[in-house]
Motif scaffolding. Structure first.
Motif, short mmCIF file in Angstrom:
data_model
loop_
_atom_site.label_atom_id
_atom_site.label_comp_id
_atom_site.label_asym_id
_atom_site.label_seq_id
_atom_site.Cartn_x
_atom_site.Cartn_y
_atom_site.Cartn_z
N PHE A 297 0.86 -1.18 0.00
CA PHE A 297 0.00 0.00 0.00
C PHE A 297 0.89 1.24 0.00
O PHE A 297 1.76 1.38 0.87
N VAL A 298 0.70 2.12 -0.98
CA VAL A 298 1.58 3.27 -1.12
C VAL A 298 0.76 4.56 -1.14
O VAL A 298 -0.17 4.70 -1.94
N ASN B 80 -1.13 0.66 -15.08
CA ASN B 80 -0.52 -0.54 -14.50
C ASN B 80 -1.44 -1.26 -13.51
O ASN B 80 -1.00 -2.21 -12.84
N LYS B 81 -2.68 -0.79 -13.41
CA LYS B 81 -3.73 -1.46 -12.63
C LYS B 81 -3.32 -1.67 -11.17
O LYS B 81 -3.42 -2.77 -10.63
N VAL B 82 -2.88 -0.57 -10.54
CA VAL B 82 -2.50 -0.66 -9.12
C VAL B 82 -3.31 0.32 -8.27
O VAL B 82 -2.91 0.68 -7.18
N ARG B 83 -4.49 0.73 -8.77
CA ARG B 83 -5.28 1.73 -8.04
C ARG B 83 -5.77 1.23 -6.69
O ARG B 83 -6.13 2.04 -5.83
N ILE C 117 -10.82 -6.56 -3.59
CA ILE C 117 -10.23 -6.72 -4.92
C ILE C 117 -10.96 -7.84 -5.65
O ILE C 117 -10.93 -9.00 -5.21
N PRO C 118 -11.66 -7.52 -6.74
CA PRO C 118 -12.40 -8.56 -7.47
C PRO C 118 -11.48 -9.68 -7.93
O PRO C 118 -10.35 -9.43 -8.37
N ALA C 119 -11.96 -10.90 -7.81
CA ALA C 119 -11.17 -12.05 -8.26
C ALA C 119 -11.14 -12.11 -9.78
O ALA C 119 -12.11 -11.72 -10.45
#
Length: 472
Positions: A277-278, A298-301, A335-337
């Motif tokens: 977590f950033v 990069n899908k890190v939201r 987080i959706p699987a």
């Protein structure tokens, strides 16, 4: 005999050097770099025997060993070449038939005698495309400018970023032209005209375009993450890739990292990809915008939250906001699987993954080496009133701080370590000294002949973290 052998070897090596093309006007004429070298080649009567003779000539050390050129070529006779005829290039010491057969090994002599092979003249033509960047520069630049040919440059996407010394300025355009010719991924070459930070407070710099279009919108990949930004408006240093990886590797999935001067996210995005977590902040609006784009791309939201604040303010803001998430029960994310490949529409959807964000920060990253130490005073009172969250009340430790800085350059870095600790102590209001537990001063890289970049890592002392907060 030894001297004669060395002289012969030197003569052969000189054959494969480019023509000397000194240019008083510092211009590039590519046609002048064509050079024809007369050598010998082995013409094989039956193409099926090429592989066999190649092994034999390699063993007898008569086959030419040329960089960037295969030693099997089409026959110089156009009629034979049209029918697929080939020949093998021989070393310059080997002479063609009718000149000096004493240069031949027994292999060549027997093959020629058996009419399986002919040793023919061959004109090997090398042109501008063959020579390397270093070859061309050695040929072009005056001898008094060749002590240290410019070879160090940063590549940022399609842009090559030079920092030329004064003696090379008259040749800057020809250097840039050759760089583009010899590096297919480079389209634009720029030269820095002032120091980082001189141009603006956002660590950008003034530049001039030496070759190619003035296009600074770049896209690049680092640690399997894609970044896209305007290089003229944000800070990026490709030479810090190793440092980015070193710190990200030290973070554990599920920890909270606060990146105070995040830039476009070279620490934050890879860390988010590994489940860290950033809270990532940068004062530059253009860096912030590029970081937001990188988070989405990069899908890190779910893991990286961007901010556009002053670093002093952000340090306390980040700590307080994370504490507030826990107190208001908003510290979980869903987080959706990912659906299984080839799953049927009727198959049940896998449940989401529920993650809990810790209520304290594990690491602070401060990659602003010119002034990051000046921000350390903001850690005073960081967790005032929250002593019960940390040791000895729990197993949680106070955050580690990784602050980048510049110092002088010596062989052992002893005096640099002392000087860096003194600067840290002054800003913290707490004495930090070399040899302290959990204090590591890591050498990052040289930035100038007498200047070096370091990263000082230390745990925030409880005497600092639990003080009453004070206004800056």
């Amino acid at each position: 005999m030894a001297d004669a052998s060395l002289a012969a070897k030197s003569e052969v090596m000189s054959l494969f050097r480019p023509p000397i093309v000194r240019s008083a006007s510092a211009t590039l004429n590519r046609a002048l770099f064509s050079k024809t070298i007369p050598i010998a080649a082995a013409r094989i009567a039956n193409p099926k025997n090429i592989s066999r003779f190649r092994k034999l000539l390699e063993k007898s050390e008569e086959l030419a060993k040329l960089e960037r050129i295969t030693n099997i070529q089409l026959d110089p006779d156009p009629a034979l070449a049209q029918r697929g005829g080939k020949c093998m290039l021989l070393k310059p010491e080997i002479k063609p038939e009718g000149t000096n057969p004493t240069t031949w090994s027994a292999v060549l002599q027997e093959a020629v005698k058996a009419e399986e092979m002919r040793v023919i003249p061959y004109n090997l033509t090398l042109d501008y495309n063959y020579w390397t960047y270093h070859d061309i520069m050695t040929s072009l630049l005056p001898e008094d400018a060749q002590e240290e040919i410019p070879v160090g440059f940063a590549i940022v996407g399609h842009v090559a970023h030079l920092n030329l010394r004064d003696e090379y300025i008259p040749y800057k355009h020809v250097i840039a032209e050759v760089l583009i010719d010899k590096n297919p991924t480079i389209r634009t070459v720029i030269n820095k005209v002032d120091d980082v930070g001189t141009h603006s407070e956002y660590r950008t710099f003034g530049y001039e375009v030496l070759a190619g279009p003035d296009d600074m919108n770049v896209e690049l990949s680092e640690e399997n993450c894609i970044f896209k930004f305007d290089y003229s408006k944000v800070y990026w240093n490709s030479r810090l890739q190793t440092e980015h990886k070193r710190l990200v590797d030290s973070f554990n999935p599920g920890e909270v990292v606060c990146d105070v001067m995040a830039g476009v996210g070279p620490f934050a995005i890879p860390a988010g990809k590994k489940g860290v977590f950033v809270w990532a902040n940068d004062l530059n609006p253009d860096s912030y915008a590029a970081m937001v784009e990188a988070i989405n791309r990069n899908k890190v939201r779910h893991f990286v939250r961007p901010f556009n604040e002053d670093g002093h303010t952000f340090i306390h803001h980040a700590a307080d906001s994370i504490l507030n998430l826990a107190s208001t029960h908003k510290n979980t994310i869903s987080i959706p699987a990912k659906r299984v490949f080839n799953a049927k529409a009727s198959d049940p959807v896998p449940p989401p993954t529920i993650l809990t964000i810790p209520q304290t920060i594990s690491h602070f990253v401060m990659n602003l080496p010119a002034t990051a130490i000046d921000f350390l005073g903001s850690f005073n009172g960081l967790y005032h009133g929250h002593e019960q969250l940390f040791e000895p009340h729990t197993s949680t430790k106070l955050p580690m701080v990784h602050v980048h800085c510049f110092s002088t350059k010596s062989e052992d870095n002893v005096r640099e370590g002392i000087e860096i600790c003194e600067r840290i102590s002054e800003k913290l209001g707490y004495v930090v000294k070399p040899g302290d537990k959990e204090l590591v001063i890591h050498e990052v890289r040289d930035v100038a002949p007498k200047k070096r970049m370091f990263c000082a890592s230390f745990r925030i002392p409880s005497e600092v973290a639990f003080r009453e907060r004070r206004a800056r």
